[in-house]
Design a protein around this motif. Structure first.
Motif, PDB file in Angstrom:
ATOM      1  N   UNK A  13       0.829  -1.212   0.000  1.00 17.30           N
ATOM      2  CA  UNK A  13       0.000   0.000   0.000  1.00 17.30           C
ATOM      3  C   UNK A  13       0.862   1.260   0.000  1.00 17.30           C
ATOM      4  N   UNK A  14       1.918   1.272   0.817  1.00 19.44           N
ATOM      5  CA  UNK A  14       2.823   2.413   0.868  1.00 19.44           C
ATOM      6  C   UNK A  14       3.516   2.619  -0.476  1.00 19.44           C
ATOM      7  N   UNK A  15       3.936   1.524  -1.084  1.00 17.60           N
ATOM      8  CA  UNK A  15       4.613   1.618  -2.389  1.00 17.60           C
ATOM      9  C   UNK A  15       3.652   2.184  -3.440  1.00 17.60           C
ATOM     10  N   UNK A  16       2.385   1.807  -3.366  1.00 16.29           N
ATOM     11  CA  UNK A  16       1.399   2.348  -4.308  1.00 16.29           C
ATOM     12  C   UNK A  16       1.163   3.830  -4.046  1.00 16.29           C
ATOM     13  N   UNK A  17       1.046   4.223  -2.772  1.00 15.81           N
ATOM     14  CA  UNK A  17       0.817   5.624  -2.434  1.00 15.81           C
ATOM     15  C   UNK A  17       1.985   6.511  -2.865  1.00 15.81           C
ATOM     16  N   UNK A  18       3.167   5.999  -2.671  1.00 17.59           N
ATOM     17  CA  UNK A  18       4.365   6.770  -3.003  1.00 17.59           C
ATOM     18  C   UNK A  18       4.790   6.581  -4.461  1.00 17.59           C
ATOM     19  N   UNK A  19       4.000   5.826  -5.191  1.00 19.49           N
ATOM     20  CA  UNK A  19       4.255   5.560  -6.607  1.00 19.49           C
ATOM     21  C   UNK A  19       5.651   4.986  -6.847  1.00 19.49           C
ATOM     22  N   UNK A  20       6.039   4.086  -5.955  1.00 22.72           N
ATOM     23  CA  UNK A  20       7.317   3.377  -6.113  1.00 22.72           C
ATOM     24  C   UNK A  20       7.061   2.226  -7.062  1.00 22.72           C
ATOM     25  N   UNK A  23       7.856  -4.423  -9.712  1.00 22.24           N
ATOM     26  CA  UNK A  23       7.836  -5.290 -10.888  1.00 22.24           C
ATOM     27  C   UNK A  23       6.429  -5.860 -11.041  1.00 22.24           C
ATOM     28  N   UNK A  24       5.912  -5.793 -12.260  1.00 22.56           N
ATOM     29  CA  UNK A  24       4.536  -6.236 -12.503  1.00 22.56           C
ATOM     30  C   UNK A  24       4.339  -7.682 -12.066  1.00 22.56           C
ATOM     31  N   UNK A  25       5.339  -8.484 -12.293  1.00 28.85           N
ATOM     32  CA  UNK A  25       5.259  -9.903 -11.896  1.00 28.85           C
ATOM     33  C   UNK A  25       5.080 -10.037 -10.385  1.00 28.85           C
ATOM     34  N   UNK A  26       5.825  -9.236  -9.599  1.00 29.26           N
ATOM     35  CA  UNK A  26       5.707  -9.265  -8.140  1.00 29.26           C
ATOM     36  C   UNK A  26       4.341  -8.773  -7.691  1.00 29.26           C
ATOM     37  N   UNK A  27       3.880  -7.676  -8.318  1.00 31.48           N
ATOM     38  CA  UNK A  27       2.583  -7.131  -7.939  1.00 31.48           C
ATOM     39  C   UNK A  27       1.451  -8.108  -8.273  1.00 31.48           C
TER      40      UNK A  27
END
Length: 106
Positions: A13-20, A23-27
């Protein structure tokens, strides 16, 4: 386990908020694998806990039932163990021994 899952969820969630960038595969693995698998695991644990409680109640009820039967049997044997022929000197000793042995075998 749940704390670790919440930590992973918070990090995503933090990575999404901060637009970090992730890798699409990990997500995709997180969305398609981690979350559903954790929810499924949580459900399985809940079912196991619910089942455990039912089994404990059933086991406890069975013990109570069997204790009642055992108590009744012991009272019956105790009562029959006071038969007058056991204490009488005039009784046939062989019969008394057989009678008491039968009580012991019960």
């Amino acid at each position: 386990l749940e704390v670790e899952f919440e930590n992973v969820k918070d990090i995503y969630n933090l990575m999404e908020q901060e637009e970090i960038p992730v890798a699409q595969e990990d997500h995709m693995a997180y969305l398609a694998g981690t979350m559903p698998n954790f929810q499924k695991l949580r459900g399985c644990i809940q079912v196991a806990d619910d089942s455990k409680d039912l089994q404990v109640r059933t086991f406890s009820g069975e013990i109570d039932r069997r204790m009642d039967i055992l108590r009744d049997n012991l009272q019956d044997i105790s009562k029959r163990g006071q038969h007058e022929m056991i204490g009488s000197e005039e009784s046939n000793m062989t019969e008394v021994i057989e009678y008491v042995t039968g009580l012991q075998n019960e």
